[in-house]
Scaffold this motif. Structure first.
Motif, PDB file in Angstrom:
ATOM      1  N   ASP A 211      -4.904   3.184  -1.963  1.00 49.69           N
ATOM      2  CA  ASP A 211      -4.601   3.246  -0.671  1.00 49.69           C
ATOM      3  C   ASP A 211      -4.817   4.467  -0.153  1.00 49.69           C
ATOM      4  OD1 ASP A 211      -2.842   4.776  -1.976  1.00 49.69           O
ATOM      5  OD2 ASP A 211      -0.833   4.189  -1.003  1.00 49.69           O
ATOM      6  N   ARG A 212      -5.821   5.180  -0.851  1.00 48.99           N
ATOM      7  CA  ARG A 212      -6.696   6.621  -0.702  1.00 48.99           C
ATOM      8  C   ARG A 212      -5.210   7.614  -0.809  1.00 48.99           C
ATOM      9  NH1 ARG A 212     -11.797   6.764  -1.188  1.00 48.99           N
ATOM     10  NH2 ARG A 212     -11.865   8.694   0.100  1.00 48.99           N
ATOM     11  N   GLY A 245     -12.758   2.415  -1.387  1.00 51.21           N
ATOM     12  CA  GLY A 245     -14.035   2.968  -0.760  1.00 51.21           C
ATOM     13  C   GLY A 245     -14.134   3.273   0.856  1.00 51.21           C
ATOM     14  N   TYR A 246     -15.312   3.229   1.227  1.00 49.35           N
ATOM     15  CA  TYR A 246     -15.742   3.352   2.568  1.00 49.35           C
ATOM     16  C   TYR A 246     -14.790   2.504   3.571  1.00 49.35           C
ATOM     17  CZ  TYR A 246     -18.054   3.510   7.186  1.00 49.35           C
ATOM     18  OH  TYR A 246     -18.267   3.478   8.347  1.00 49.35           O
ATOM     19  N   ILE A 247     -14.597   1.348   3.193  1.00 42.19           N
ATOM     20  CA  ILE A 247     -13.895   0.436   4.057  1.00 42.19           C
ATOM     21  C   ILE A 247     -12.363   0.804   4.133  1.00 42.19           C
ATOM     22  CG2 ILE A 247     -12.768  -2.081   4.401  1.00 42.19           C
ATOM     23  CD1 ILE A 247     -15.680  -2.864   3.350  1.00 42.19           C
ATOM     24  N   THR A 248     -11.746   0.989   2.988  1.00 42.05           N
ATOM     25  CA  THR A 248     -10.209   1.447   3.049  1.00 42.05           C
ATOM     26  C   THR A 248     -10.156   2.656   3.943  1.00 42.05           C
ATOM     27  OG1 THR A 248     -10.080   0.533   0.782  1.00 42.05           O
ATOM     28  CG2 THR A 248      -8.247   1.835   1.846  1.00 42.05           C
ATOM     29  N   GLU A 249     -11.060   3.716   3.614  1.00 42.35           N
ATOM     30  CA  GLU A 249     -10.878   4.935   4.290  1.00 42.35           C
ATOM     31  C   GLU A 249     -11.364   4.763   5.732  1.00 42.35           C
ATOM     32  OE1 GLU A 249     -12.991   9.602   3.607  1.00 42.35           O
ATOM     33  OE2 GLU A 249     -13.827   7.707   2.776  1.00 42.35           O
ATOM     34  N   HIS A 250     -12.146   3.897   6.116  1.00 41.22           N
ATOM     35  CA  HIS A 250     -12.618   4.230   7.442  1.00 41.22           C
ATOM     36  C   HIS A 250     -11.918   3.106   8.474  1.00 41.22           C
ATOM     37  CE1 HIS A 250     -15.628   4.030  10.552  1.00 41.22           C
ATOM     38  NE2 HIS A 250     -15.757   2.905  10.903  1.00 41.22           N
ATOM     39  N   TYR A 251     -11.189   2.234   7.986  1.00 41.03           N
ATOM     40  CA  TYR A 251     -10.357   1.316   8.740  1.00 41.03           C
ATOM     41  C   TYR A 251      -8.844   1.789   8.626  1.00 41.03           C
ATOM     42  CZ  TYR A 251     -14.495  -1.601   9.394  1.00 41.03           C
ATOM     43  OH  TYR A 251     -15.643  -2.074   9.731  1.00 41.03           O
ATOM     44  N   GLY A 252      -8.330   2.364   7.906  1.00 41.90           N
ATOM     45  CA  GLY A 252      -7.114   2.804   7.627  1.00 41.90           C
ATOM     46  C   GLY A 252      -6.623   3.985   8.333  1.00 41.90           C
ATOM     47  N   ALA A 253      -5.671   3.913   9.473  1.00 38.22           N
ATOM     48  CA  ALA A 253      -5.162   4.869  10.290  1.00 38.22           C
ATOM     49  C   ALA A 253      -3.742   4.691  10.495  1.00 38.22           C
ATOM     50  CB  ALA A 253      -5.696   4.990  11.505  1.00 38.22           C
ATOM     51  N   PRO A 254      -2.726   4.753   9.415  1.00 36.26           N
ATOM     52  CA  PRO A 254      -1.405   4.325   9.515  1.00 36.26           C
ATOM     53  C   PRO A 254      -0.850   4.934  10.526  1.00 36.26           C
ATOM     54  CG  PRO A 254      -2.107   4.890   7.308  1.00 36.26           C
ATOM     55  CD  PRO A 254      -3.299   5.489   8.059  1.00 36.26           C
ATOM     56  N   SER A 256      -1.716   5.222  13.488  1.00 35.76           N
ATOM     57  CA  SER A 256      -1.914   4.149  14.619  1.00 35.76           C
ATOM     58  C   SER A 256      -1.653   2.887  14.369  1.00 35.76           C
ATOM     59  CB  SER A 256      -3.195   4.534  15.017  1.00 35.76           C
ATOM     60  OG  SER A 256      -3.628   5.659  15.394  1.00 35.76           O
ATOM     61  N   ASP A 257      -0.823   2.614  13.431  1.00 39.06           N
ATOM     62  CA  ASP A 257      -0.655   1.033  12.880  1.00 39.06           C
ATOM     63  C   ASP A 257      -1.652   0.610  12.611  1.00 39.06           C
ATOM     64  OD1 ASP A 257       2.230   1.401  13.041  1.00 39.06           O
ATOM     65  OD2 ASP A 257       2.397   0.540  15.012  1.00 39.06           O
ATOM     66  N   LEU A 258      -2.884   1.084  12.072  1.00 38.00           N
ATOM     67  CA  LEU A 258      -3.998   0.514  11.392  1.00 38.00           C
ATOM     68  C   LEU A 258      -3.815   0.640   9.979  1.00 38.00           C
ATOM     69  CD1 LEU A 258      -6.466   1.209  14.279  1.00 38.00           C
ATOM     70  CD2 LEU A 258      -5.592  -1.044  13.738  1.00 38.00           C
ATOM     71  N   HIS A 259      -3.730  -0.448   9.213  1.00 37.59           N
ATOM     72  CA  HIS A 259      -3.474   0.083   7.734  1.00 37.59           C
ATOM     73  C   HIS A 259      -4.738  -0.791   7.047  1.00 37.59           C
ATOM     74  CE1 HIS A 259       0.606   1.199   8.647  1.00 37.59           C
ATOM     75  NE2 HIS A 259       0.568   0.313   9.501  1.00 37.59           N
ATOM     76  N   ALA A 260      -5.020  -0.004   6.084  1.00 41.13           N
ATOM     77  CA  ALA A 260      -6.126  -0.810   4.982  1.00 41.13           C
ATOM     78  C   ALA A 260      -5.587  -0.522   3.582  1.00 41.13           C
ATOM     79  CB  ALA A 260      -7.368  -0.269   5.362  1.00 41.13           C
ATOM     80  N   LEU A 261      -5.827  -1.554   2.795  1.00 40.72           N
ATOM     81  CA  LEU A 261      -5.452  -1.678   1.352  1.00 40.72           C
ATOM     82  C   LEU A 261      -6.350  -2.262   0.619  1.00 40.72           C
ATOM     83  CD1 LEU A 261      -3.142  -0.852  -0.748  1.00 40.72           C
ATOM     84  CD2 LEU A 261      -2.184  -3.044  -0.018  1.00 40.72           C
ATOM     85  N   GLN A 262      -6.888  -1.499  -0.518  1.00 38.91           N
ATOM     86  CA  GLN A 262      -7.794  -2.383  -1.422  1.00 38.91           C
ATOM     87  C   GLN A 262      -7.111  -2.757  -2.539  1.00 38.91           C
ATOM     88  OE1 GLN A 262     -11.798  -0.635  -2.228  1.00 38.91           O
ATOM     89  NE2 GLN A 262     -10.767  -0.147  -4.436  1.00 38.91           N
ATOM     90  N   ILE A 263      -7.377  -4.187  -2.789  1.00 34.94           N
ATOM     91  CA  ILE A 263      -6.873  -4.975  -4.149  1.00 34.94           C
ATOM     92  C   ILE A 263      -7.801  -5.136  -5.211  1.00 34.94           C
ATOM     93  CG2 ILE A 263      -5.747  -6.856  -4.740  1.00 34.94           C
ATOM     94  CD1 ILE A 263      -4.437  -7.063  -2.137  1.00 34.94           C
ATOM     95  N   GLU A 264      -7.852  -4.788  -6.188  1.00 35.48           N
ATOM     96  CA  GLU A 264      -8.917  -4.942  -7.458  1.00 35.48           C
ATOM     97  C   GLU A 264      -8.182  -5.610  -8.273  1.00 35.48           C
ATOM     98  OE1 GLU A 264     -11.867  -3.693  -8.035  1.00 35.48           O
ATOM     99  OE2 GLU A 264     -12.123  -1.792  -6.546  1.00 35.48           O
ATOM    100  N   ILE A 265      -8.456  -6.789  -8.560  1.00 32.39           N
ATOM    101  CA  ILE A 265      -8.109  -7.907  -9.605  1.00 32.39           C
ATOM    102  C   ILE A 265      -9.065  -7.609 -10.996  1.00 32.39           C
ATOM    103  CG2 ILE A 265      -7.571 -10.219 -10.283  1.00 32.39           C
ATOM    104  CD1 ILE A 265      -6.372  -9.138  -7.777  1.00 32.39           C
ATOM    105  N   ASN A 266      -8.252  -7.420 -12.097  1.00 31.69           N
ATOM    106  CA  ASN A 266      -8.861  -7.344 -13.320  1.00 31.69           C
ATOM    107  C   ASN A 266      -9.605  -8.762 -13.851  1.00 31.69           C
ATOM    108  OD1 ASN A 266      -9.434  -7.287 -15.969  1.00 31.69           O
ATOM    109  ND2 ASN A 266      -7.918  -5.732 -16.546  1.00 31.69           N
ATOM    110  N   ARG A 267     -10.966  -8.641 -13.789  1.00 30.51           N
ATOM    111  CA  ARG A 267     -11.777  -9.917 -13.850  1.00 30.51           C
ATOM    112  C   ARG A 267     -11.355 -10.549 -15.275  1.00 30.51           C
ATOM    113  NH1 ARG A 267     -17.398  -6.659 -12.893  1.00 30.51           N
ATOM    114  NH2 ARG A 267     -16.829  -6.256 -10.578  1.00 30.51           N
ATOM    115  N   ALA A 268     -10.672 -10.009 -16.286  1.00 31.51           N
ATOM    116  CA  ALA A 268     -10.582 -10.566 -17.650  1.00 31.51           C
ATOM    117  C   ALA A 268      -9.129 -11.621 -17.362  1.00 31.51           C
ATOM    118  CB  ALA A 268     -10.015  -9.679 -18.523  1.00 31.51           C
TER     119      ALA A 268
END
Length: 312
Positions: A211-212, A245-254, A256-268
């Motif tokens: 969440d940056r 990354g860029y998407i989370t940073e660029h689209y998230g503006a809490p 203004s009620d615009l939230h962006a959260l990155q989810i990383e799933i462990n490939r294993a």
């Protein structure tokens, strides 16, 4: 201000498909729409694409297996249930090694190209220095992708014909969710290698939420999502080693009620990383994750208006 573009048409995705030219990655992406737009959540899978243009493969020093190390393989399938719960899923069909939409539009390394880059190109970012700009220079353990410099026109074509339409469509989805619900949450779906390159890095968690460091998403939302993953017995951490990354940073503006959260799933936990195939229990994990997707998509995020008021 969000600038909106035309909606792409839906289409299927094949694994490691070779096309004659970059222009034949069609559709370059698609959107799986719900029958009813009941959720303020938008799911996005920007790195799961596996359609490799033949011209790209021909220009690479690496074979397809090596290039696939940068894919978030099968992540779009893990989140494909989202439309069942009123939330759209946007997914790329082009590979990350070919074009990375989780970067600024012109984050480019001048050493990679023949000709002069536009004066507004960002040539000095840390991501460019690391070989992972909008047009990546490396994959895996610093393996160089290309055998020779690319024409600048090739980079600009990828940006104009794929990158910009992708972000226009994504902005439209977020703007629509906000218009309908008064709040929008963009979930950016990724996967990560189970082992990092640094020798002293500890074993990675099953899930990393980015969440940056609090800048892109309300803490209440992150708490909620974290608890949902932990309820499945999945070890879940925040921002290390991936804060977004860029998407989370660029689209998230809490505020203004615009939230962006990155989810990383462990490939294993869902695939064989060496053979690049799903684990036998892939469908079981996908079914368990569907419960998380449902609860996130149907959560009462509209009540987060008080978060904006507090921030202001």
């Amino acid at each position: 201000m969000l600038r909106l573009g035309p909606a792409p048409v839906n289409g299927g995705s094949a694994r490691v498909t070779a096309w004659k030219t970059a222009g034949e990655i069609e559709p370059a992406f698609d959107i799986l729409e719900p029958s009813e737009r009941a959720s303020p959540v938008v799911f996005n899978s920007p790195h799961s694409g596996a359609r490799y243009p033949a011209s790209f493969l021909a220009s690479s020093r690496l074979d397809a297996r090596a290039l696939r190390r940068s894919e978030d393989a099968f992540v779009d399938e893990l989140f494909a249930c989202a439309p069942q719960f009123g939330a759209p899923l946007m997914r790329a069909h082009f590979p990350r090694a070919f074009l990375d939409v989780n970067r600024e539009p012109y984050e480019l390394d001048p050493r990679m190209f023949d000709g002069r880059l536009p004066p507004f190109a960002n040539t000095r970012s840390l991501r460019v220095a690391g070989g992972l700009g909008t047009i990546a220079r490396i994959v895996g353990e610093a393996q160089e992708i290309y055998g020779a410099r690319l024409p600048v026109s090739e980079a600009l074509e990828r940006i104009e014909t794929i990158y910009k339409p992708y972000h226009r469509a994504l902005k439209r989805l977020v703007a629509r969710a906000y218009r309908l619900h008064g709040v929008a949450l963009l979930i950016d779906c990724h996967s990560m290698p189970s082992v990092g390159l640094a020798r002293d890095e500890r074993a990675r968690a099953d899930v990393v939420l980015g969440d940056r460091y609090g800048a892109s998403c309300s803490p209440a939302i992150v708490d909620f999502v974290e608890q949902e993953f932990r309820s499945l017995g999945l070890e879940t951490t925040r921002n290390r080693p991936y804060a977004g990354g860029y998407i989370t940073e660029h689209y998230g503006a809490p505020a203004s009620d615009l939230h962006a959260l990155q989810i990383e799933i462990n490939r294993a936990i869902y695939m064989d990383e060496q053979r690049h195939v799903k684990r036998p229990d892939f469908e079981d994990l996908a079914a368990r994750l569907a419960g998380v997707v449902e609860r996130v998509a149907t959560a009462p995020f509209g009540s987060l208006g008080r978060v904006r008021a507090a921030a202001e």
